[in-house]
Design a protein around this motif. Sequence first.
Motif, PDB file in Angstrom:
ATOM      1  N   THR A   1       5.110   5.563 -11.121  1.00 48.42           N
ATOM      2  CA  THR A   1       3.902   4.832 -11.503  1.00 48.42           C
ATOM      3  C   THR A   1       2.743   5.173 -10.588  1.00 48.42           C
ATOM      4  O   THR A   1       1.597   5.323 -11.037  1.00 48.42           O
ATOM      5  CB  THR A   1       4.185   3.323 -11.464  1.00 48.42           C
ATOM      6  OG1 THR A   1       5.270   3.019 -12.343  1.00 48.42           O
ATOM      7  CG2 THR A   1       2.963   2.525 -11.896  1.00 48.42           C
TER       8      THR A   1
ATOM      9  N   ASP B   1      -0.871   6.835 -11.604  1.00 52.63           N
ATOM     10  CA  ASP B   1      -2.159   6.256 -11.220  1.00 52.63           C
ATOM     11  C   ASP B   1      -3.042   7.293 -10.544  1.00 52.63           C
ATOM     12  O   ASP B   1      -4.246   7.360 -10.791  1.00 52.63           O
ATOM     13  CB  ASP B   1      -1.908   5.067 -10.291  1.00 52.63           C
ATOM     14  CG  ASP B   1      -3.180   4.565  -9.647  1.00 52.63           C
ATOM     15  OD1 ASP B   1      -4.111   4.188 -10.382  1.00 52.63           O
ATOM     16  OD2 ASP B   1      -3.241   4.584  -8.393  1.00 52.63           O
TER      17      ASP B   1
ATOM     18  N   THR C   1       0.455  -3.492 -12.408  1.00 53.58           N
ATOM     19  CA  THR C   1       0.108  -3.075 -11.048  1.00 53.58           C
ATOM     20  C   THR C   1      -1.367  -2.721 -10.907  1.00 53.58           C
ATOM     21  O   THR C   1      -2.012  -3.040  -9.901  1.00 53.58           O
ATOM     22  CB  THR C   1       0.972  -1.879 -10.629  1.00 53.58           C
ATOM     23  OG1 THR C   1       2.358  -2.197 -10.837  1.00 53.58           O
ATOM     24  CG2 THR C   1       0.759  -1.542  -9.165  1.00 53.58           C
ATOM     25  N   TYR C   2      -1.911  -2.067 -11.942  1.00 52.66           N
ATOM     26  CA  TYR C   2      -3.310  -1.608 -11.894  1.00 52.66           C
ATOM     27  C   TYR C   2      -4.047  -2.132 -13.130  1.00 52.66           C
ATOM     28  O   TYR C   2      -4.618  -1.381 -13.907  1.00 52.66           O
ATOM     29  CB  TYR C   2      -3.362  -0.077 -11.878  1.00 52.66           C
ATOM     30  CG  TYR C   2      -2.505   0.563 -10.821  1.00 52.66           C
ATOM     31  CD1 TYR C   2      -2.935   0.636  -9.499  1.00 52.66           C
ATOM     32  CD2 TYR C   2      -1.264   1.102 -11.147  1.00 52.66           C
ATOM     33  CE1 TYR C   2      -2.138   1.231  -8.524  1.00 52.66           C
ATOM     34  CE2 TYR C   2      -0.470   1.706 -10.182  1.00 52.66           C
ATOM     35  CZ  TYR C   2      -0.912   1.760  -8.872  1.00 52.66           C
ATOM     36  OH  TYR C   2      -0.127   2.354  -7.913  1.00 52.66           O
TER      37      TYR C   2
ATOM     38  N   ARG D   1       0.701 -10.919 -12.972  1.00 52.94           N
ATOM     39  CA  ARG D   1      -0.235 -11.397 -11.962  1.00 52.94           C
ATOM     40  C   ARG D   1      -1.347 -12.199 -12.621  1.00 52.94           C
ATOM     41  O   ARG D   1      -1.869 -11.826 -13.667  1.00 52.94           O
ATOM     42  CB  ARG D   1      -0.828 -10.212 -11.203  1.00 52.94           C
ATOM     43  CG  ARG D   1       0.240  -9.361 -10.503  1.00 52.94           C
ATOM     44  CD  ARG D   1      -0.376  -8.228  -9.729  1.00 52.94           C
ATOM     45  NE  ARG D   1       0.659  -7.416  -9.089  1.00 52.94           N
ATOM     46  CZ  ARG D   1       0.398  -6.367  -8.333  1.00 52.94           C
ATOM     47  NH1 ARG D   1      -0.862  -5.991  -8.133  1.00 52.94           N
ATOM     48  NH2 ARG D   1       1.385  -5.681  -7.788  1.00 52.94           N
TER      49      ARG D   1
END
Length: 974
Positions: free
Chosen positions: A728, A732, A760-761, A815
């Motif tokens: 991952t 990115d 994550t992003y 998140r």
Amino acid sequence: MMKGMKHIIIVIVIMGFMLLWPCPSSAEKTVINVGVVLDLSETVGKIGLSCINMSLSDFYDAHPHYNTRMLLHVRDSQTDVVTAASAELMKKEKVEAIMGPVTSMQASFVVNLGDKAHVPIISFTATSPSLTSLGSSYFFRIAQNDSTQVHAISDIIQSFGWRQAVPIYIDNDYGRAIIPFLTNSLQQANIRVPYLAVIPPSATADHIEEELYKLMTMETRVFVVHMVRNPGSTLFAIADRIGMMKQGYVWIVTNGMANTLASLDASDIQVMQGVLGVKTYVPKTKRVVDFQARWKRRFLQDNPAMVDASINVFGLWAYDASTALASAVERANNNNNSKPGFRNTTNNASRNFSEIDNIGVSQRGEELRDALSDTRFSGLAGQFGLVNGELEAATFQIINVNGNGEKVIGFWTPQKRLTRNLSSLIKSSTTDLNNNHDNVLGAMIWPGDSYSVPKGWEIPTNGKKLRIGVPVSSRPQFVKVENDGETNTTKVTGFSIDVFEAVVQALPYALPYQFIPFAKPNGESAGTYDDLIMQVYFGVFDAVVADTTIIANRSKYVDFTLPYTESGVSMVVPVKDKSKKGAWVFLKPLTWDLWMTTGCSFVFFGFVVWVLEHRINKDFRGPPSHQIGTSLWFSFSTMVFAHREKVVSNTARFVVIIWVFVVLILTQSYTANLSSLLTVEQLRPTVTNVNDLIKYRTPVGYHTGSFVRGILLNLGFKDFQLITYNSTAQCDDLLSRGSQNGGIAAAFDEIPYIRILLGTYCSKYTMVDPTFKTDGFGFVFPKSSPLVGDVSRAILKVTEDPRMKEIENAWFEKRSSCQQEDASVSSSNSLGLDSFWGLFLIAALASTSALLIFAVTFLYDHRHQWWFINNDYSTWTTRIRILLRIFDQRDPRSQRFRRGGTDSVKEQDKDNYDQSSSTIGRHHHHHHDHSLDAASTYTEYSFSFQGSPCEDSNSDNSNVEQNNLHSQPSQQEN
């Protein structure tokens, strides 16, 4: 009376003559030597010989006038079949046919011998399919070929839904020959054969026990036994002793044992409780019952010690074979070309020939062969008829060993396959056999006195654990392998691992297993996911637990369970921030076509209101610039409802109401969209169309070793466009650099992996269409593995349970600062004309209708002033000019102009108006020449907007114009 007496006397004389005529004695019958080769130490040999003798006795009693009699030469084959058959019978006894031998191996040698000597060989016990391959026209099998029962066996297994079966057979010609036919039939029914258990003919009890213990260590619990009575009964006795005749096991015997089941000892029957069998079906006719009773008496006379012996189908076949041979011998003997004896074919000058070659060739062999092939009759075992030297395929009984004997639970026919009773064959069609035993078979018991159907497999009892391969994955959320160097242990965790452990707990039985990483000695991955899956196909692993996607190409080699998570392939691209909106952001809420349509609508609305209000409203009168400004001001001021001008006409008020509604909708939509652009939507994908990536050869990425590469190539991407990433973080990095700096413009991956990236992003990327559908992640097992069904059902239980949500939250917790990553991304946020064309259509229809109503009313009210003019001297241009002059004038009838101190002026205008109308009316009746002059006079006036800031000046000008118009005709006349 006398005539009748003469007839009686003649009949008596004829009968007396026939009685006195010498009958041929048995010594005058043609004797045909026939050999009988049987193993008289076995029960089947004794039964066969007894039935042969009874058959010949019954046949010649029924046909005493036949000219032939078969003379049997019986030899006990034991183990020396060559001496018994060739030396004894053919050479010395000159037999013209041989019945027997018992075993297929003996028959194989005798068939070759009979083929050379042209001596028909008739066997009623040799059932091996290998004899058919000999291709001898002198071999006749008065028995059923073993290969005819393999479809019945596979149908039984298929009807119970069992996916695997292990054949157990004797290692001789009889046992080996059926295996190719049996395995082929099972594979056609999608039933796997994982192992072949071979028992040598001379196997001891210890050897059989060792082989059975080996079977206990396997997961398959369905066994097909193809043996004769001995060593078959020994095998079942040992299986019962070591615990293989208990609940959960399935035993199916072929007709080699099922046809002789009645002759087994009570102890043998007791250990075979619950066994299924395929048995040759013989209709229970009265003739068969009577014969069985006669045979029992005859057999006990010859064998008083064998009290419990009972006839089986082999005895019935022996009886029918003897009848067929006796009938064929009679017809062959009646052939004029038939000659007895053997013809020597060897060269007497040469002494280098074998004993077999010295036998010669039967001179009656061909006639006897042809006669036997054409024999047809109703025998004890059913209709007798040979096809290529063998009995036709017949019906089989499906039996279940129960109590002291057998119970018939169904039948099998080549046409209808399995059925519960033969009477239903006429009405029913072929039944779907897949897991449908309740409809095609009756009630039965199973080993261990169980009434529940065994599942056909169990976890091996030797302590062997299921070898489960796991990848050394770069996606630790799904599978993570950790090696502890100090303890030399391997720990495997991840979402897929937790799901599998929950599935194992949901199974109704224990499933021992161990995880084995698919890695090299240095800990690196040993290959791709496809390589890992192929390890199951090759038998290295028993299963694979990982994030393995279910795709068609992989399913050719392995079986997948139901998916435990959804999947699909999509595209993830970077997003750009729109927080800096620019100086012209206020134009974005509407598209350019909607802006243009709205502007034109404002102008058109102002024009409509001016037309409707110009003659009756002083606010819309005055110099041309004033009127244009007022009309546009009135139209645009409706957006804020700040116009000071009042409308007088009802049609104008109607138009204004419609327009205000249109303006309200437009302003509210504009405000809402502008607010959304400024506050809500902040991110926009850099790429929205995959075709653009293909067209401009833009680099894109996919995970190393993923099947996504094949999808991209099929879409039209070139190899040089494809860049791989292993994690991952690397994905990115490639997306952040972009295609211009050695990175990628988009990444294609499976949706679960994309969600990890977005989790994550989340502020940097978004997922956009297209999405390519796949069947999700599943666990991998070998083809036809019985675990697939149970594990799939357990997956359904787990996915429907709240436990699945807990596992997902543990590994994929979202998140709070991230937006919903799977929100749809729109290619444009501007409102277009397609959303409002209906609204503009309503406004246009209302305005146009108002204009038409005004025009019709105006033309009708002033018809005398523009219509009644001499058509010969007037043109449409003149008439239009007249109408425009009238339109530019104030309407004296308007209530607006009757207010205040202007009433006298308006009355004067009205009088001038009436006078002008009267003058024009009279002018219409003048002479042709005068009318021509008048028309010419009208054309001298030019049209212009007339008006003044004050009402009085407008009134004065109007009076002057009316007087001039009235006086011109008189001047012309003078």
